[in-house]
Design a protein around this motif. Structure first.
Motif, PDB file in Angstrom:
ATOM      1  N   THR A 185       0.853  -1.191   0.000  1.00 11.05           N
ATOM      2  CA  THR A 185       0.000   0.000   0.000  1.00 11.05           C
ATOM      3  C   THR A 185       0.889   1.242   0.000  1.00 11.05           C
ATOM      4  O   THR A 185       1.772   1.367   0.851  1.00 11.05           O
ATOM      5  CB  THR A 185      -0.900   0.035   1.250  1.00 11.05           C
ATOM      6  OG1 THR A 185      -1.589  -1.201   1.364  1.00 11.05           O
ATOM      7  CG2 THR A 185      -1.900   1.167   1.154  1.00 11.05           C
ATOM      8  N   PRO A 186       0.699   2.164  -0.940  1.00 10.24           N
ATOM      9  CA  PRO A 186       1.516   3.375  -0.946  1.00 10.24           C
ATOM     10  C   PRO A 186       1.312   4.175   0.343  1.00 10.24           C
ATOM     11  O   PRO A 186       0.204   4.203   0.896  1.00 10.24           O
ATOM     12  CB  PRO A 186       0.982   4.155  -2.155  1.00 10.24           C
ATOM     13  CG  PRO A 186       0.253   3.156  -2.985  1.00 10.24           C
ATOM     14  CD  PRO A 186      -0.280   2.136  -2.039  1.00 10.24           C
ATOM     15  N   PRO A 187       2.360   4.843   0.842  1.00  6.44           N
ATOM     16  CA  PRO A 187       2.188   5.682   2.036  1.00  6.44           C
ATOM     17  C   PRO A 187       1.043   6.678   1.908  1.00  6.44           C
ATOM     18  O   PRO A 187       0.332   6.930   2.888  1.00  6.44           O
ATOM     19  CB  PRO A 187       3.542   6.385   2.160  1.00  6.44           C
ATOM     20  CG  PRO A 187       4.518   5.395   1.582  1.00  6.44           C
ATOM     21  CD  PRO A 187       3.781   4.766   0.432  1.00  6.44           C
ATOM     22  N   ALA A 188       0.853   7.232   0.724  1.00  5.34           N
ATOM     23  CA  ALA A 188      -0.207   8.227   0.539  1.00  5.34           C
ATOM     24  C   ALA A 188      -1.591   7.642   0.767  1.00  5.34           C
ATOM     25  O   ALA A 188      -2.552   8.384   1.011  1.00  5.34           O
ATOM     26  CB  ALA A 188      -0.124   8.834  -0.861  1.00  5.34           C
ATOM     27  N   ARG A 189      -1.723   6.311   0.699  1.00  3.77           N
ATOM     28  CA  ARG A 189      -3.012   5.657   0.928  1.00  3.77           C
ATOM     29  C   ARG A 189      -3.033   4.924   2.272  1.00  3.77           C
ATOM     30  O   ARG A 189      -3.879   4.061   2.489  1.00  3.77           O
ATOM     31  CB  ARG A 189      -3.311   4.689  -0.213  1.00  3.77           C
ATOM     32  CG  ARG A 189      -3.483   5.353  -1.575  1.00  3.77           C
ATOM     33  CD  ARG A 189      -4.121   4.403  -2.558  1.00  3.77           C
ATOM     34  NE  ARG A 189      -5.452   4.020  -2.123  1.00  3.77           N
ATOM     35  CZ  ARG A 189      -6.094   2.924  -2.571  1.00  3.77           C
ATOM     36  NH1 ARG A 189      -5.500   2.105  -3.434  1.00  3.77           N
ATOM     37  NH2 ARG A 189      -7.309   2.647  -2.121  1.00  3.77           N
ATOM     38  N   THR A 190      -2.090   5.280   3.143  1.00  3.56           N
ATOM     39  CA  THR A 190      -1.957   4.608   4.426  1.00  3.56           C
ATOM     40  C   THR A 190      -2.067   5.626   5.562  1.00  3.56           C
ATOM     41  O   THR A 190      -1.469   6.696   5.508  1.00  3.56           O
ATOM     42  CB  THR A 190      -0.594   3.892   4.521  1.00  3.56           C
ATOM     43  OG1 THR A 190      -0.467   2.978   3.429  1.00  3.56           O
ATOM     44  CG2 THR A 190      -0.463   3.133   5.831  1.00  3.56           C
ATOM     45  N   ALA A 191      -2.842   5.295   6.590  1.00  2.00           N
ATOM     46  CA  ALA A 191      -2.943   6.129   7.785  1.00  2.00           C
ATOM     47  C   ALA A 191      -2.002   5.587   8.856  1.00  2.00           C
ATOM     48  O   ALA A 191      -1.745   4.385   8.929  1.00  2.00           O
ATOM     49  CB  ALA A 191      -4.377   6.143   8.320  1.00  2.00           C
TER      50      ALA A 191
END
Length: 250
Positions: A185-191
Motif C-alpha cells: 500500500t503506498p504511504p499516501a493511501r496509508t494512515a
C-alpha cells in the motif's frame, strides 16, 4: 484537553498502528520496571554524594522522561535532571535491566490490548483495510502474541527486524514506509496512528495520507506540533467509512 473526531475514508487502504500506547497498554508495567531499576541506583548515587534520596515518581517522572520516547534518551535526561550526566555504559546497563524486568512481568502476568483498538482493527478488516503493527522494541511481536492480537495484523515490524535490513533502531519514516511496502500500500493511501511525537513526525515526514495522534496523557499540543492531522484520546473516536469520502477534522 481538546481532541478531535477522526474519520478515515477516501483513498485510505491501510492503517499502521504503533504498539506501545496504541495497541497495548504497556505504560504501567514499564513505569514499575523503571522504578525497580532506578530507585536503587538513585539511592546509591545519593549516598555516594551525600545528597538526599529522591525516588523515581512512577507517574510524573515516567510521563515526563520515558512515555513515548526511546529508553536510552529517557534515562539520560532523567538522570541528568538529578545530577551529572551518566556514562554511556551506565545508561545501557539500566536500559537492559529495565527491559528484563519489564519482560519478566509481562511473561508472568500478561498484557492487555486496548479494547477500542481491537474493535477498530476488526472494523478495518471488515472494511478490507490492511493493518500493520510497528515498534522499534525488539520484543514487540512477543507482546502482541502475549496479548492475543498478533494474528490480527497483516504485517508486524519490531526491533528484531532491523539488524541487516537497513531498518533503524529508532522510529523514523523508513520504518513506517517499510510497513506500507510490506502491505503493498503506498504511504499516501496509508494512515498512521501513533502516541509519540516521534511517531507522529515520522508519519508526517514519510508522506503518509493521514496521521492520527493518540493522547492519553495530556500531550495533544505536542502531537499537533509534530504534525498530527487529528488528536484523539481513544480509538473509539475513529470512524471508518465504507464509501469514498474526505478525511477531515471536526
Amino acid at each position: 484537553m481538546r481532541t478531535d473526531q477522526c474519520v478515515l475514508g477516501g483513498d485510505i487502504a491501510a492503517i499502521i498502528f504503533g504498539v506501545d500506547g496504541v495497541v497495548l497498554d504497556t505504560a504501567r508495567a514499564a513505569a514499575a520496571a523503571w522504578k525497580s531499576v532506578l530507585d536503587p541506583f538513585l539511592r546509591s548515587h545519593a549516598t555516594g554524594r551525600e545528597a538526599g534520596f529522591r525516588p523515581f515518581e512512577v507517574r510524573a517522572d515516567y510521563l515526563r522522561y520515558f512515555h513515548g520516547r526511546p529508553r536510552s534518551g529517557g534515562v539520560r535526561e532523567f538522570l541528568a535532571s538529578r545530577g551529572p550526566a551518566p556514562p554511556a555504559e551506565i545508561v545501557l546497563d539500566l536500559v537492559e535491566r529495565q527491559e528484563r524486568l519489564f519482560l519478566t512481568e509481562i511473561r508472568r502476568h500478561g498484557i492487555a490490548p486496548f479494547a477500542s483498538t481491537v474493535d477498530l482493527i476488526r472494523a478495518a478488516r471488515r472494511h478490507r483495510l490492511r493493518t500493520a503493527a510497528i515498534s522499534v522494541d525488539r520484543y514487540a511481536s512477543e507482546l502482541l502474541t502475549s496479548a492475543g492480537v498478533a494474528d490480527m495484523f497483516d504485517v508486524r515490524l519490531d526491533g528484531l527486524d532491523a539488524p541487516g535490513t537497513g531498518l533503524p533502531g529508532h522510529l523514523e519514516p523508513c520504518l513506517l514506509i517499510e510497513a506500507a511496502l510490506r502491505m503493498r500500500t503506498p504511504p499516501a493511501r496509508t494512515a498512521v496512528i501513533e502516541q509519540s511525537p516521534d511517531g507522529v513526525a515520522a508519519g508526517r515526514h514519510g508522506g503518509f495520507g493521514f496521521v492520527v495522534g493518540v493522547d492519553r496523557v495530556g500531550r495533544g499540543a505536542a502531537l499537533r506540533a509534530y504534525g498530527a492531522d487529528v488528536v484523539i484520546e481513544d480509538l473509539t473516536q475513529v470512524t471508518l467509512l465504507r464509501t469514498p469520502a474526505l478525511i477531515g477534522r471536526h
